[in-house]
Scaffold this motif. Structure first.
Motif, short mmCIF file in Angstrom:
data_model
loop_
_atom_site.label_atom_id
_atom_site.label_comp_id
_atom_site.label_asym_id
_atom_site.label_seq_id
_atom_site.Cartn_x
_atom_site.Cartn_y
_atom_site.Cartn_z
N VAL A 8 0.77 -1.24 -0.11
CA VAL A 8 -0.12 -0.04 0.12
C VAL A 8 0.79 1.31 0.12
CG1 VAL A 8 -1.61 1.51 1.35
CG2 VAL A 8 -1.97 -1.07 0.90
N ALA A 9 2.11 1.26 0.79
CA ALA A 9 2.83 2.49 0.97
C ALA A 9 3.47 2.38 -0.70
CB ALA A 9 3.95 2.32 1.98
N VAL A 10 4.10 1.45 -1.44
CA VAL A 10 4.52 1.57 -2.63
C VAL A 10 3.47 2.21 -3.45
CG1 VAL A 10 5.56 0.45 -4.44
CG2 VAL A 10 6.39 -0.12 -1.95
N ILE A 11 2.27 1.59 -3.58
CA ILE A 11 1.43 2.28 -4.55
C ILE A 11 0.65 3.66 -4.09
CG2 ILE A 11 -1.11 2.05 -5.05
CD1 ILE A 11 -0.88 -1.11 -4.71
N ALA A 12 0.93 3.93 -2.81
CA ALA A 12 0.66 5.33 -2.60
C ALA A 12 1.68 6.47 -3.14
CB ALA A 12 0.57 5.57 -1.00
N VAL A 13 2.92 6.00 -3.05
CA VAL A 13 4.16 6.78 -3.38
C VAL A 13 4.13 6.86 -4.79
CG1 VAL A 13 6.65 6.75 -3.49
CG2 VAL A 13 5.60 6.15 -1.35
N ALA A 14 3.56 5.75 -5.59
CA ALA A 14 3.61 5.90 -7.11
C ALA A 14 2.58 6.86 -7.62
CB ALA A 14 3.29 4.27 -7.28
N VAL A 15 1.30 6.72 -6.85
CA VAL A 15 0.05 7.58 -7.32
C VAL A 15 0.75 8.92 -6.99
CG1 VAL A 15 -2.05 8.39 -6.55
CG2 VAL A 15 -1.73 5.75 -6.87
N ILE A 16 1.18 9.47 -5.79
CA ILE A 16 1.57 10.81 -5.52
C ILE A 16 2.79 11.02 -6.68
CG2 ILE A 16 3.10 12.14 -3.96
CD1 ILE A 16 1.44 10.45 -1.77
N GLY A 17 3.59 10.14 -6.93
CA GLY A 17 4.63 10.51 -8.04
C GLY A 17 3.75 10.87 -9.48
N LEU A 18 2.70 10.06 -9.77
CA LEU A 18 2.24 10.39 -11.09
C LEU A 18 1.46 11.86 -10.87
CD1 LEU A 18 0.62 6.77 -11.58
CD2 LEU A 18 2.23 8.00 -13.03
N ILE A 19 0.85 11.82 -10.01
CA ILE A 19 0.31 13.32 -9.63
C ILE A 19 1.07 14.67 -10.10
CG2 ILE A 19 -0.92 14.98 -7.98
CD1 ILE A 19 -2.31 12.52 -6.78
#
Length: 198
Positions: A8-19
């Protein structure tokens, strides 16, 4: 449970990076669009030059009566050169019908072509063009050196060529109107003069 938290932490970091990347790209696209000059009708230098008086011709219309081009008139004139076999021309016909109504207080629109009269009469009927003066004249196209279609020429009230060029979209036809509205011969002319001022 620990692996789930990591995923979940990795996915959250990836989503923030995409934003962050999306916001940065949107900003760069906005800057790029500000720097790009608008592209108007593609002007050619053959035929009557911009600012010259158009050759005067009186030509019968397939939709009735006759029209005189190049003579002083209370309204400006847009001559739209087209062909029944031109798909881009057909695509622009609905825009021309709208413009005939919305710009009718200052503008007359003539459709012009050459070739077989029977084909053009069928084209007029199929496309419901009875409300436009429809000129069939090879000398008219030759006088403006029309090589490719669709091609448009804007004449002012004195019959002077204000703008002309190859038009492939409604926006390019409207760019021809800028000559009437701004006094500049083309969008390119306006952009060049603005660049000199700045």
């Amino acid at each position: 449970m620990g692996i789930l938290h990591v995923v979940v932490a990795v996915i959250a970091v990836a989503v923030i990076g995409l934003i962050i990347v999306s916001v940065a790209m949107a900003r760069q696209i906005g800057i790029l669009l500000e720097r790009i000059s608008p592209v108007g009708a593609m002007i050619n230098d053959s035929g009557p030059k911009l600012g010259e008086v158009s050759p005067e011709m009186t030509i019968p219309s397939l939709t009735g009566g006759s029209v005189t081009i190049g003579r002083a008139d209370p309204k400006s004139t847009l001559i739209f050169f087209l062909s029944p076999g031109c798909p881009v021309c057909k695509k622009l016909l609905p825009s021309l019908k709208e413009m005939q109504i919305s710009e009718g207080n200052w503008l007359k629109i003539y459709l012009a072509s050459d070739g077989d009269e029977a084909k053009h009469r069928k084209f007029i009927q199929d496309q419901k063009l009875e409300n436009f003066p429809y000129i069939l004249s090879e000398p008219l196209g030759q006088s403006y050196k029309v090589a490719r279609l669709p091609f448009a020429v804007l004449l002012d009230e004195q019959g002077v060529v204000k703008s002309k060029g190859l038009v492939n979209s409604r926006e390019q036809i409207e760019s021809i109107f800028n000559a009437h509205e701004t006094g500049y011969m083309s969008i390119q002319d306006l952009a060049e003069k603005n660049a000199v001022i700045n």
